[in-house]
Write a protein that holds these residues in place. Sequence first.
Motif, PDB file in Angstrom:
ATOM      1  N   ILE A   1       0.881  -1.175   0.000  1.00  0.00           N
ATOM      2  CA  ILE A   1       0.000   0.000   0.000  1.00  0.00           C
ATOM      3  C   ILE A   1       0.914   1.219   0.000  1.00  0.00           C
ATOM      4  O   ILE A   1       1.415   1.630   1.050  1.00  0.00           O
ATOM      5  N   PRO A   2       1.177   1.797  -1.168  1.00  0.00           N
ATOM      6  CA  PRO A   2       2.122   2.917  -1.255  1.00  0.00           C
ATOM      7  C   PRO A   2       1.784   4.084  -0.332  1.00  0.00           C
ATOM      8  O   PRO A   2       2.697   4.710   0.222  1.00  0.00           O
ATOM      9  N   ARG A   3       0.522   4.398  -0.166  1.00  0.00           N
ATOM     10  CA  ARG A   3       0.124   5.552   0.655  1.00  0.00           C
ATOM     11  C   ARG A   3       0.730   5.490   2.055  1.00  0.00           C
ATOM     12  O   ARG A   3       1.154   6.504   2.608  1.00  0.00           O
TER      13      ARG A   3
ATOM     14  N   GLU B   1      -5.278   6.111   7.373  1.00  0.00           N
ATOM     15  CA  GLU B   1      -4.763   7.186   6.534  1.00  0.00           C
ATOM     16  C   GLU B   1      -4.985   6.936   5.041  1.00  0.00           C
ATOM     17  O   GLU B   1      -4.710   7.814   4.221  1.00  0.00           O
ATOM     18  N   VAL B   2      -5.454   5.742   4.705  1.00  0.00           N
ATOM     19  CA  VAL B   2      -5.734   5.426   3.294  1.00  0.00           C
ATOM     20  C   VAL B   2      -6.997   6.176   2.860  1.00  0.00           C
ATOM     21  O   VAL B   2      -8.015   6.169   3.573  1.00  0.00           O
ATOM     22  N   LYS B   3      -6.934   6.794   1.713  1.00  0.00           N
ATOM     23  CA  LYS B   3      -8.044   7.594   1.200  1.00  0.00           C
ATOM     24  C   LYS B   3      -8.640   6.950  -0.052  1.00  0.00           C
ATOM     25  O   LYS B   3      -7.971   6.186  -0.755  1.00  0.00           O
TER      26      LYS B   3
ATOM     27  N   GLY C   1      -9.370   6.227  -3.660  1.00  0.00           N
ATOM     28  CA  GLY C   1      -8.488   6.457  -4.804  1.00  0.00           C
ATOM     29  C   GLY C   1      -7.092   5.918  -4.596  1.00  0.00           C
ATOM     30  O   GLY C   1      -6.366   5.698  -5.572  1.00  0.00           O
ATOM     31  N   ASP C   2      -6.699   5.688  -3.339  1.00  0.00           N
ATOM     32  CA  ASP C   2      -5.383   5.095  -3.073  1.00  0.00           C
ATOM     33  C   ASP C   2      -5.376   3.630  -3.498  1.00  0.00           C
ATOM     34  O   ASP C   2      -6.411   2.960  -3.463  1.00  0.00           O
ATOM     35  N   GLU C   3      -4.203   3.135  -3.850  1.00  0.00           N
ATOM     36  CA  GLU C   3      -4.102   1.778  -4.388  1.00  0.00           C
ATOM     37  C   GLU C   3      -3.459   0.807  -3.412  1.00  0.00           C
ATOM     38  O   GLU C   3      -2.657   1.200  -2.557  1.00  0.00           O
ATOM     39  N   ALA C   4      -3.838  -0.445  -3.558  1.00  0.00           N
ATOM     40  CA  ALA C   4      -3.211  -1.559  -2.850  1.00  0.00           C
ATOM     41  C   ALA C   4      -2.891  -2.626  -3.890  1.00  0.00           C
ATOM     42  O   ALA C   4      -3.715  -2.929  -4.759  1.00  0.00           O
TER      43      ALA C   4
ATOM     44  N   THR D   1      -3.988  -4.884  -8.927  1.00  0.00           N
ATOM     45  CA  THR D   1      -4.074  -3.554  -8.330  1.00  0.00           C
ATOM     46  C   THR D   1      -5.519  -3.254  -7.972  1.00  0.00           C
ATOM     47  O   THR D   1      -6.417  -3.319  -8.819  1.00  0.00           O
TER      48      THR D   1
ATOM     49  N   ARG E   1      -8.190  -0.456  -5.843  1.00  0.00           N
ATOM     50  CA  ARG E   1      -8.283   0.963  -5.505  1.00  0.00           C
ATOM     51  C   ARG E   1      -9.381   1.166  -4.461  1.00  0.00           C
ATOM     52  O   ARG E   1     -10.479   0.608  -4.585  1.00  0.00           O
TER      53      ARG E   1
END
Length: 229
Positions: A95-97, A150-152, A154-157, A167, A169
Amino acid sequence: MSATFVPAPVNADPLSLPALAAHALRRPGARRSLSVLSVVLFLAGIAMFAYPVGTDAFARYQQNRLSHGFGSSRLQLAYRTHSVPVGGALTRLQIPRIGLDVLVVEGTTPGALRAGAGHYVGSPLPGEVGNVGIAGHRTTFGRPFNHLDEVKPGDEAILETPFSRFTYRAVAPFDGHANPWVVTPTDVSVLRQSTGHELTFTTCNPKGSASQRMVLRLELVSSQPLPYR
């Protein structure tokens, strides 16, 4: 003349609380009790600090051990036949975010989750139709979902298996609540199956408590086959 009992004179000014405490501590027994209490509180403080540190170290050890076998021919066969054992490496989650990169094991038993994060047995594998379920700790054993809040939308996993990279979203708020959102620990409806391609993360809420569950819902947006290893 008969004798009479004369009480001892009473101090007109009673001792203050600090003075009473000092007087009590002059007694040997009180000093010993205070010493024992100090040692107990000191050890309790060390234990409270050491426990999460120790669990994180154990999770790192498990992650290192699992990473050596991830992508092996044995795992590939087990994955293809849906026979990955509880505690076995199943997929890599990124999870880049929140800077997360963790191997997810099969199963959500206490033992399985000590490795970091676990896949709900019976839920689809990454990329399959339905609702993929993954759970993880927030404050111990690697704390993979420590920052899940904190993940919103539109954020990707990203879920990487021995064969493909999927991927997902985070979706926009739905059904009148935010995403992520909080439910009771007994609300298993968040893991319901569907005809779409969904991914659901669950973790304890608030941090350090199991009184609630935080849930994050995502949907599949792309897949990419990986070269045979």
